[in-house]
Design an enzyme around this catalytic site. Structure first.
Site, short mmCIF file in Angstrom:
data_model
loop_
_atom_site.label_atom_id
_atom_site.label_comp_id
_atom_site.label_asym_id
_atom_site.label_seq_id
_atom_site.Cartn_x
_atom_site.Cartn_y
_atom_site.Cartn_z
N TYR A 11 0.82 -1.22 0.00
CA TYR A 11 0.00 0.00 0.00
C TYR A 11 0.86 1.28 0.00
O TYR A 11 0.83 2.07 -0.95
CB TYR A 11 -0.94 -0.05 1.21
CG TYR A 11 -1.59 1.25 1.59
CD1 TYR A 11 -2.16 2.09 0.63
CD2 TYR A 11 -1.64 1.65 2.93
CE1 TYR A 11 -2.76 3.29 1.00
CE2 TYR A 11 -2.25 2.83 3.30
CZ TYR A 11 -2.79 3.66 2.33
OH TYR A 11 -3.38 4.84 2.70
N LEU A 33 6.02 -10.13 -2.90
CA LEU A 33 4.61 -10.20 -3.35
C LEU A 33 3.74 -11.07 -2.43
O LEU A 33 2.63 -11.44 -2.80
CB LEU A 33 4.48 -10.69 -4.80
CG LEU A 33 5.00 -9.72 -5.86
CD1 LEU A 33 4.76 -10.30 -7.26
CD2 LEU A 33 4.36 -8.35 -5.73
N ALA A 75 7.61 -5.62 5.51
CA ALA A 75 7.34 -6.14 6.85
C ALA A 75 5.95 -6.76 6.86
O ALA A 75 5.13 -6.45 6.00
CB ALA A 75 7.38 -5.00 7.89
N ASN A 92 10.56 -12.36 10.00
CA ASN A 92 10.38 -11.53 8.80
C ASN A 92 10.83 -10.08 9.03
O ASN A 92 11.55 -9.52 8.22
CB ASN A 92 8.91 -11.54 8.37
CG ASN A 92 8.74 -11.01 6.95
OD1 ASN A 92 9.30 -11.56 6.02
ND2 ASN A 92 8.02 -9.92 6.82
N TYR A 141 4.54 -6.94 17.02
CA TYR A 141 4.73 -6.10 15.82
C TYR A 141 5.52 -4.83 16.20
O TYR A 141 6.52 -4.50 15.56
CB TYR A 141 3.37 -5.74 15.21
CG TYR A 141 3.43 -4.63 14.20
CD1 TYR A 141 4.04 -4.83 12.96
CD2 TYR A 141 2.91 -3.36 14.48
CE1 TYR A 141 4.11 -3.80 12.02
CE2 TYR A 141 2.98 -2.33 13.55
CZ TYR A 141 3.58 -2.55 12.33
OH TYR A 141 3.66 -1.53 11.42
N GLY A 279 -5.75 -4.86 23.97
CA GLY A 279 -4.55 -4.36 23.30
C GLY A 279 -4.76 -3.11 22.47
O GLY A 279 -3.78 -2.51 22.01
N ASP A 280 -6.00 -2.68 22.24
CA ASP A 280 -6.20 -1.45 21.46
C ASP A 280 -5.81 -0.24 22.30
O ASP A 280 -6.14 -0.15 23.49
CB ASP A 280 -7.68 -1.32 21.05
CG ASP A 280 -7.99 -2.07 19.76
OD1 ASP A 280 -7.04 -2.56 19.13
OD2 ASP A 280 -9.18 -2.16 19.40
N1 NAD Z 1 -0.31 1.09 7.08
C1 NAD Z 1 -0.01 1.83 8.16
O1 NAD Z 1 -0.84 2.61 8.66
C2 NAD Z 1 1.36 1.74 8.78
C3 NAD Z 1 1.59 2.41 9.99
C4 NAD Z 1 2.86 2.33 10.55
C5 NAD Z 1 3.88 1.65 9.91
N2 NAD Z 1 3.63 1.00 8.74
C6 NAD Z 1 4.73 0.28 8.09
O2 NAD Z 1 4.79 0.66 6.72
C7 NAD Z 1 5.25 -0.44 5.93
C8 NAD Z 1 4.29 -0.67 4.79
O3 NAD Z 1 2.98 -0.88 5.28
P1 NAD Z 1 1.79 -1.19 4.28
O4 NAD Z 1 0.53 -0.80 4.97
O5 NAD Z 1 2.10 -0.64 2.96
O6 NAD Z 1 1.87 -2.79 4.24
P2 NAD Z 1 1.65 -3.80 3.01
O7 NAD Z 1 1.42 -5.15 3.60
O8 NAD Z 1 0.63 -3.25 2.07
O9 NAD Z 1 3.06 -3.77 2.28
C9 NAD Z 1 4.17 -4.49 2.75
C10 NAD Z 1 4.85 -5.09 1.55
O10 NAD Z 1 6.03 -5.75 1.98
C11 NAD Z 1 6.13 -7.00 1.31
N3 NAD Z 1 6.94 -7.86 2.18
C12 NAD Z 1 6.65 -8.24 3.45
N4 NAD Z 1 7.66 -8.97 3.95
C13 NAD Z 1 8.59 -9.05 2.96
C14 NAD Z 1 9.88 -9.64 2.90
N5 NAD Z 1 10.42 -10.29 3.94
N6 NAD Z 1 10.59 -9.53 1.75
C15 NAD Z 1 10.09 -8.84 0.68
N7 NAD Z 1 8.88 -8.26 0.69
C16 NAD Z 1 8.14 -8.35 1.84
C17 NAD Z 1 4.71 -7.46 1.09
O11 NAD Z 1 4.60 -8.38 0.02
C18 NAD Z 1 4.01 -6.12 0.81
O12 NAD Z 1 4.01 -5.83 -0.57
C19 NAD Z 1 5.39 -1.63 6.88
O13 NAD Z 1 6.74 -1.73 7.26
C20 NAD Z 1 4.53 -1.23 8.07
O14 NAD Z 1 4.99 -1.82 9.25
C21 NAD Z 1 2.39 1.02 8.17
#
Ligand code: NAD
Length: 324
Positions: A11, A33, A75, A92, A141, A279-280
């Site tokens: 995303y 992916l 992640a 991971n 997490y 946990g919320d």
């Molecule tokens: N969405 C939020 O509100 C939010 C808030 C705080 C932090 N984050 C951090 O932002 C980052 C992205 O979040 P997102 O919402 O886009 O998540 P997402 O799940 O949409 O995207 C994560 C991507 O990482 C890839 N991935 C996961 N593990 C992998 C690995 N070991 N090797 C290669 N690819 C891998 C997945 O295939 C996916 O495309 C994450 O690190 C998340 O912890 C997100």
């Protein structure tokens, strides 16, 4: 700049890649992916399907494309799953991040921007939250992100990396091309919009929190503003780890999000009030003055209605998400 984005098919990564390309950067997306979507990767980016644990492949990719900086987003992100399967999350998110750091060291890449999270503050002792406030995550997490920051701190000093950890608050909204499509979806705004689109019930977990209307409160940041925070972080040149909160500095409660969703969509949600979930957090609101003062970042789309409108527009254009 030549940038590699791990997790760039997800995303937030898809929008960061889009903004990096718009700003004239060369981008390699490196993603397994497992949770991402190939349709979310711009055709102007070079795509490599790979896992962060594959240090050699990563180092070869960095060297082959003469990468100057890494944005490390890959992640697993589901808080509840991290509680039931903590080993998978440590493997991971922590092991994977160590492998990214080592591959950078192997390939001589010295700049990294890391996707951290407000979840590492646990239950904050005061609001808004500042970077120096206690980091006491209440789930694995959040711990994986804190551990990665610690690895970055020591490795940045030892290897002379310029490392920036961005602690995101709640990413939301969409660009014209890319939006939020997690499976399963656990985030409030896409869930509320899907409920509006499909006429399904929407659950509020906890209506007796000590907030202005009893529902939990979060700081929603437009994903495009988040992308810009990465672009300014890439300009840093001084070695060492710096940590920044990225949020708008204002909270919206779940009931306020629902009111906005109803305004934007013109539909009334069928609300089911349920007990709190374990946990919320009650409320998380960012103090983002540090990134504003030091890196000159400022949110361009801080209004909740604008964020929700962008997400609604994207969902209307992609009612089945990135259908395969
Ligand atoms: N969405 C939020 O509100 C939010 C808030 C705080 C932090 N984050 C951090 O932002 C980052 C992205 O979040 P997102 O919402 O886009 O998540 P997402 O799940 O949409 O995207 C994560 C991507 O990482 C890839 N991935 C996961 N593990 C992998 C690995 N070991 N090797 C290669 N690819 C891998 C997945 O295939 C996916 O495309 C994450 O690190 C998340 O912890 C997100």
């Amino acid at each position: 700049m030549r940038v590699l984005v791990t997790g760039g098919a997800g995303y937030i990564g898809s929008v960061i890649t889009e903004e990096l390309l718009k700003a004239g950067n060369f981008v390699v997306v490196y993603d397994s992916l497992e949770h991402g979507h190939i349709q979310a990767v711009s055709s102007q980016a070079t795509f490599v399907c790979g896992h962060t644990s594959d240090r050699m492949r990563l180092a070869q990719t960095l060297a082959a494309h003469q990468i100057e900086a890494v944005i490390h987003m890959a992640a697993f992100i589901e808080v509840n799953k991290s509680v039931s399967d903590p080993d998978v999350y440590f493997q991971n998110n922590v092991s994977g991040s160590l492998s990214v750091i080592q591959a950078m060291h192997d390939a001589g890449v010295k700049k990294i921007v890391f996707s951290s999270t407000a979840a590492l503050y646990g239950d904050p002792q005061k609001l808004p939250i500042q970077e120096q406030d206690l980091a006491a995550p209440t789930n694995p997490y959040g711990v994986t992100k804190l551990m990665t920051e610690e690895m970055l701190r020591w490795c940045a000093d030892a290897f002379q990396f310029t490392a920036t950890s961005l602690r995101y608050f709640n990413a939301a909204g969409a660009s014209d091309l890319y939006g939020e499509m997690h499976e399963p979806e656990t985030h409030l705004i896409p869930l509320a919009l899907r409920a509006a689109l499909q006429g399904k019930p929407f659950y509020i977990f906890g209506t007796d929190y000590p907030t202005r209307d009893g529902s939990a409160e979060r700081d929603y940041i437009h994903v495009r503003d988040l992308a810009q925070a990465h672009i300014v972080a890439l300009q840093r040149t001084d070695p060492g780890l710096k940590i920044y909160n990225v949020g708008v500095g204002r909270g919206s409660t779940i009931r306020e999000v629902i009111a906005s969703v109803e305004r934007i969509t013109g539909r009334t949600l069928q609300i089911i009030e349920s007990p709190r979930r374990a946990g919320d957090q009650v409320a998380t609101i960012a103090d983002s003055r540090k990134i504003q003062a030091e890196l000159g970042w400022k949110p361009a789309f801080p209004e909740l209605d604008d964020i929700i409108e962008s997400a609604w527009k994207w969902l209307m254009n992609h009612p089945n998400g990135y259908a395969r």
